[in-house]
Design a protein around this motif. Sequence first.
Motif, PDB file in Angstrom:
ATOM      1  N   VAL A  52       0.837  -1.205   0.000  1.00 39.35           N
ATOM      2  CA  VAL A  52       0.000   0.000   0.000  1.00 39.35           C
ATOM      3  C   VAL A  52       0.870   1.253   0.000  1.00 39.35           C
ATOM      4  CG1 VAL A  52      -1.739   1.290   1.286  1.00 39.35           C
ATOM      5  CG2 VAL A  52      -1.920  -1.191   1.098  1.00 39.35           C
ATOM      6  N   THR A  53       1.991   1.206   0.741  1.00 42.26           N
ATOM      7  CA  THR A  53       2.907   2.350   0.736  1.00 42.26           C
ATOM      8  C   THR A  53       3.481   2.575  -0.654  1.00 42.26           C
ATOM      9  OG1 THR A  53       3.501   1.957   3.050  1.00 42.26           O
ATOM     10  CG2 THR A  53       5.004   3.302   1.756  1.00 42.26           C
ATOM     11  N   ASP A  54       3.840   1.484  -1.343  1.00 42.06           N
ATOM     12  CA  ASP A  54       4.331   1.615  -2.716  1.00 42.06           C
ATOM     13  C   ASP A  54       3.262   2.200  -3.643  1.00 42.06           C
ATOM     14  OD1 ASP A  54       6.753   0.600  -1.980  1.00 42.06           O
ATOM     15  OD2 ASP A  54       6.355  -1.442  -2.676  1.00 42.06           O
ATOM     16  N   LEU A  55       1.996   1.844  -3.391  1.00 46.21           N
ATOM     17  CA  LEU A  55       0.923   2.332  -4.251  1.00 46.21           C
ATOM     18  C   LEU A  55       0.709   3.842  -4.118  1.00 46.21           C
ATOM     19  CD1 LEU A  55      -1.783  -0.477  -4.025  1.00 46.21           C
ATOM     20  CD2 LEU A  55      -0.296   0.086  -5.940  1.00 46.21           C
ATOM     21  N   THR A  56       1.192   4.436  -3.016  1.00 45.28           N
ATOM     22  CA  THR A  56       1.109   5.898  -2.920  1.00 45.28           C
ATOM     23  C   THR A  56       1.954   6.544  -4.012  1.00 45.28           C
ATOM     24  OG1 THR A  56       2.950   5.993  -1.337  1.00 45.28           O
ATOM     25  CG2 THR A  56       0.711   5.801  -0.445  1.00 45.28           C
ATOM     26  N   GLY A  57       2.938   5.801  -4.526  1.00 49.53           N
ATOM     27  CA  GLY A  57       3.715   6.263  -5.670  1.00 49.53           C
ATOM     28  C   GLY A  57       3.214   5.689  -6.975  1.00 49.53           C
ATOM     29  N   LYS A  58       2.015   5.064  -6.962  1.00 49.16           N
ATOM     30  CA  LYS A  58       1.327   4.535  -8.140  1.00 49.16           C
ATOM     31  C   LYS A  58       2.047   3.353  -8.785  1.00 49.16           C
ATOM     32  CE  LYS A  58      -1.171   8.740  -9.409  1.00 49.16           C
ATOM     33  NZ  LYS A  58      -1.516   9.673 -10.497  1.00 49.16           N
ATOM     34  N   SER A  59       2.851   2.632  -8.018  1.00 49.87           N
ATOM     35  CA  SER A  59       3.467   1.420  -8.548  1.00 49.87           C
ATOM     36  C   SER A  59       3.850   0.520  -7.388  1.00 49.87           C
ATOM     37  CB  SER A  59       4.703   1.746  -9.394  1.00 49.87           C
ATOM     38  OG  SER A  59       5.724   2.301  -8.590  1.00 49.87           O
ATOM     39  N   ALA A  60       3.932  -0.782  -7.695  1.00 47.75           N
ATOM     40  CA  ALA A  60       4.336  -1.761  -6.691  1.00 47.75           C
ATOM     41  C   ALA A  60       4.985  -2.928  -7.418  1.00 47.75           C
ATOM     42  CB  ALA A  60       3.135  -2.227  -5.865  1.00 47.75           C
ATOM     43  N   HIS A  61       5.848  -3.628  -6.693  1.00 48.35           N
ATOM     44  CA  HIS A  61       6.587  -4.743  -7.293  1.00 48.35           C
ATOM     45  C   HIS A  61       6.505  -5.956  -6.375  1.00 48.35           C
ATOM     46  CE1 HIS A  61       8.417  -1.921 -10.170  1.00 48.35           C
ATOM     47  NE2 HIS A  61       8.546  -1.114  -9.123  1.00 48.35           N
ATOM     48  N   TRP A  62       6.585  -7.110  -7.011  1.00 50.79           N
ATOM     49  CA  TRP A  62       6.564  -8.358  -6.265  1.00 50.79           C
ATOM     50  C   TRP A  62       7.511  -9.341  -6.937  1.00 50.79           C
ATOM     51  CZ3 TRP A  62       4.310  -9.437  -1.704  1.00 50.79           C
ATOM     52  CH2 TRP A  62       4.271 -10.772  -1.312  1.00 50.79           C
ATOM     53  N   PRO A  63       8.407  -9.973  -6.174  1.00 51.23           N
ATOM     54  CA  PRO A  63       9.282 -10.976  -6.800  1.00 51.23           C
ATOM     55  C   PRO A  63       8.478 -12.201  -7.208  1.00 51.23           C
ATOM     56  CG  PRO A  63       9.578 -10.941  -4.412  1.00 51.23           C
ATOM     57  CD  PRO A  63       8.683  -9.786  -4.746  1.00 51.23           C
ATOM     58  N   ARG A  64       8.783 -12.722  -8.394  1.00 52.02           N
ATOM     59  CA  ARG A  64       8.110 -13.891  -8.962  1.00 52.02           C
ATOM     60  C   ARG A  64       6.682 -13.532  -9.394  1.00 52.02           C
ATOM     61  NH1 ARG A  64      10.299 -14.934  -4.301  1.00 52.02           N
ATOM     62  NH2 ARG A  64       8.268 -15.062  -3.284  1.00 52.02           N
ATOM     63  N   ASP A  65       5.932 -14.561  -9.743  1.00 56.36           N
ATOM     64  CA  ASP A  65       4.528 -14.375 -10.140  1.00 56.36           C
ATOM     65  C   ASP A  65       3.694 -13.932  -8.940  1.00 56.36           C
ATOM     66  OD1 ASP A  65       4.765 -15.037 -12.806  1.00 56.36           O
ATOM     67  OD2 ASP A  65       4.434 -17.172 -12.462  1.00 56.36           O
ATOM     68  N   ASN A  66       2.668 -13.148  -9.227  1.00 57.33           N
ATOM     69  CA  ASN A  66       1.704 -12.814  -8.177  1.00 57.33           C
ATOM     70  C   ASN A  66       0.308 -12.966  -8.779  1.00 57.33           C
ATOM     71  OD1 ASN A  66       0.036 -11.625  -6.191  1.00 57.33           O
ATOM     72  ND2 ASN A  66       1.752 -10.404  -5.456  1.00 57.33           N
ATOM     73  N   ASN A  67      -0.154 -14.209  -8.787  1.00 53.73           N
ATOM     74  CA  ASN A  67      -1.459 -14.481  -9.374  1.00 53.73           C
ATOM     75  C   ASN A  67      -2.603 -13.961  -8.511  1.00 53.73           C
ATOM     76  OD1 ASN A  67      -0.458 -15.880 -11.684  1.00 53.73           O
ATOM     77  ND2 ASN A  67      -0.039 -17.660 -10.401  1.00 53.73           N
ATOM     78  N   GLU A  68      -2.341 -13.723  -7.212  1.00 51.18           N
ATOM     79  CA  GLU A  68      -3.376 -13.136  -6.363  1.00 51.18           C
ATOM     80  C   GLU A  68      -3.714 -11.724  -6.836  1.00 51.18           C
ATOM     81  OE1 GLU A  68      -2.375 -13.275  -2.278  1.00 51.18           O
ATOM     82  OE2 GLU A  68      -2.302 -15.465  -2.185  1.00 51.18           O
ATOM     83  N   TRP A  69      -2.707 -10.938  -7.182  1.00 47.28           N
ATOM     84  CA  TRP A  69      -2.957  -9.609  -7.738  1.00 47.28           C
ATOM     85  C   TRP A  69      -3.770  -9.722  -9.022  1.00 47.28           C
ATOM     86  CZ3 TRP A  69       2.276  -6.437  -7.415  1.00 47.28           C
ATOM     87  CH2 TRP A  69       2.534  -6.161  -6.078  1.00 47.28           C
ATOM     88  N   LEU A  70      -3.391 -10.673  -9.856  1.00 40.00           N
ATOM     89  CA  LEU A  70      -4.061 -10.847 -11.147  1.00 40.00           C
ATOM     90  C   LEU A  70      -5.545 -11.128 -10.958  1.00 40.00           C
ATOM     91  CD1 LEU A  70      -3.756 -11.142 -14.242  1.00 40.00           C
ATOM     92  CD2 LEU A  70      -3.266 -13.567 -13.849  1.00 40.00           C
ATOM     93  N   ILE A  71      -5.874 -12.050 -10.068  1.00 40.78           N
ATOM     94  CA  ILE A  71      -7.279 -12.409  -9.850  1.00 40.78           C
ATOM     95  C   ILE A  71      -8.026 -11.274  -9.164  1.00 40.78           C
ATOM     96  CG2 ILE A  71      -8.799 -13.997  -8.601  1.00 40.78           C
ATOM     97  CD1 ILE A  71      -6.663 -16.169  -9.033  1.00 40.78           C
ATOM     98  N   ARG A  72      -7.393 -10.632  -8.165  1.00 42.75           N
ATOM     99  CA  ARG A  72      -8.071  -9.568  -7.424  1.00 42.75           C
ATOM    100  C   ARG A  72      -8.338  -8.352  -8.309  1.00 42.75           C
ATOM    101  NH1 ARG A  72      -4.713  -9.255  -3.173  1.00 42.75           N
ATOM    102  NH2 ARG A  72      -5.593 -11.207  -2.418  1.00 42.75           N
ATOM    103  N   LEU A  73      -7.378  -8.006  -9.158  1.00 42.86           N
ATOM    104  CA  LEU A  73      -7.593  -6.884 -10.077  1.00 42.86           C
ATOM    105  C   LEU A  73      -8.687  -7.207 -11.089  1.00 42.86           C
ATOM    106  CD1 LEU A  73      -3.916  -5.721 -10.677  1.00 42.86           C
ATOM    107  CD2 LEU A  73      -5.760  -4.352  -9.692  1.00 42.86           C
ATOM    108  N   THR A  74      -8.752  -8.463 -11.508  1.00 43.18           N
ATOM    109  CA  THR A  74      -9.835  -8.873 -12.408  1.00 43.18           C
ATOM    110  C   THR A  74     -11.193  -8.705 -11.721  1.00 43.18           C
ATOM    111  OG1 THR A  74      -8.377 -10.460 -13.510  1.00 43.18           O
ATOM    112  CG2 THR A  74     -10.749 -10.784 -13.778  1.00 43.18           C
ATOM    113  N   GLN A  75     -11.253  -9.022 -10.439  1.00 42.99           N
ATOM    114  CA  GLN A  75     -12.497  -8.844  -9.683  1.00 42.99           C
ATOM    115  C   GLN A  75     -12.842  -7.370  -9.474  1.00 42.99           C
ATOM    116  OE1 GLN A  75     -11.343 -11.088  -6.233  1.00 42.99           O
ATOM    117  NE2 GLN A  75     -12.165 -13.023  -7.018  1.00 42.99           N
ATOM    118  N   CYS A  76     -11.836  -6.488  -9.581  1.00 41.91           N
ATOM    119  CA  CYS A  76     -12.067  -5.057  -9.379  1.00 41.91           C
ATOM    120  C   CYS A  76     -12.343  -4.313 -10.679  1.00 41.91           C
ATOM    121  CB  CYS A  76     -10.853  -4.418  -8.696  1.00 41.91           C
ATOM    122  SG  CYS A  76     -10.541  -5.004  -7.007  1.00 41.91           S
ATOM    123  N   ALA A  77     -12.038  -4.912 -11.827  1.00 37.09           N
ATOM    124  CA  ALA A  77     -12.205  -4.221 -13.111  1.00 37.09           C
ATOM    125  C   ALA A  77     -13.676  -3.879 -13.355  1.00 37.09           C
ATOM    126  CB  ALA A  77     -11.672  -5.090 -14.235  1.00 37.09           C
TER     127      ALA A  77
END
Length: 328
Positions: A148-173
């Motif tokens: 969330v702190t990274d998102l204050t700068g409008k970007s965030a990073h995660w090492p390796r795949d992050n399929n949880e982000w992928l599914i959650r963003l799909t649910q938010c679209a």
Amino acid sequence: MQGDPDTPQPATHGVHVSPLILKILITIVVSTGAYVLTNLVKQSGDELWKIAVAVVIGGSTLIVQYMVDFEQRLATVETGHVERSRRTDEHFDHLSDAAALLSDLDEAGMSTSDAKRLITSLRRVGQQGPEIVKAFARSEVESLASVVTDLTGKSAHWPRDNNEWLIRLTQCAQRTIDATSSSVDQPFWGTDTAGPYLDAQTEAMAVRQVTIRRLFMIKETEAEDPVVMARFTELCQAQLDVGITVRYLVLPPTPETNPHPRPAARDVVIFDTDLYLEFEPDQLGVNIKTTLDAHHERVNRQVRWFNALWSRAQEIVPDPDPHPDPVP
């Protein structure tokens, strides 16, 4: 054994004298001293007068002792009152800060009930959970806070795949999802994660009328292989059947003279043309980094890149009857 350090020794206490008894004793001593002094100063005189002087001095001594004791007690009460007032002020300051934070969350469109539930649950875990549960809870909160702190700068990073982000963003679209799927990504559709992801896309199209476009990018060697293309056509047909618009693009081979070859395609998912998720592979084709970016200029660059590829891509002709009835 006597003197053994482990053997309990009898406790020794000094003689405790009640403050009232002590005051009386001091008064008697002072009165007696005054009486003796009056006898020495004026040996001839009225005995009653000497006793009166001694009583007055003794009484004054007693009153002074009570006045000193009262002043000490009053000072203690005032000190306690100041300390309680300070603690009360700190408590109200904390409550005010918490109320201000909740108000800011509400004004920002965030869920205050979820914030309260998180705080309450953390308190319960801290009170009841074993140490490993507490450590895990702290780790999860630190991870969430970091993202969330990274998102204050409008970007965030995660090492390796992050399929949880992928599914959650799909649910938010709410409007559109534009995705590229490279050769690196195609094996993903055979994993257990693909099912929930496809379910989330199906729900987004059915419930929120989200438009989804998927652009597959395949290599020339794959396009020339009938077995690979048969599996690929089956994959595209499965996505067409649920309502996803699908196209594919055959990528030219990477020149062998290139000393620093880069992946021929990138797996990018653009949500509502406001945010994109990019999976970065290494030279072996393994995704080693997931980037979430909402910077306006970079998102627009990804949108233009996707639309340019989409306009060059070939359409998948849907099978009008993918499961024909057998001829009797």
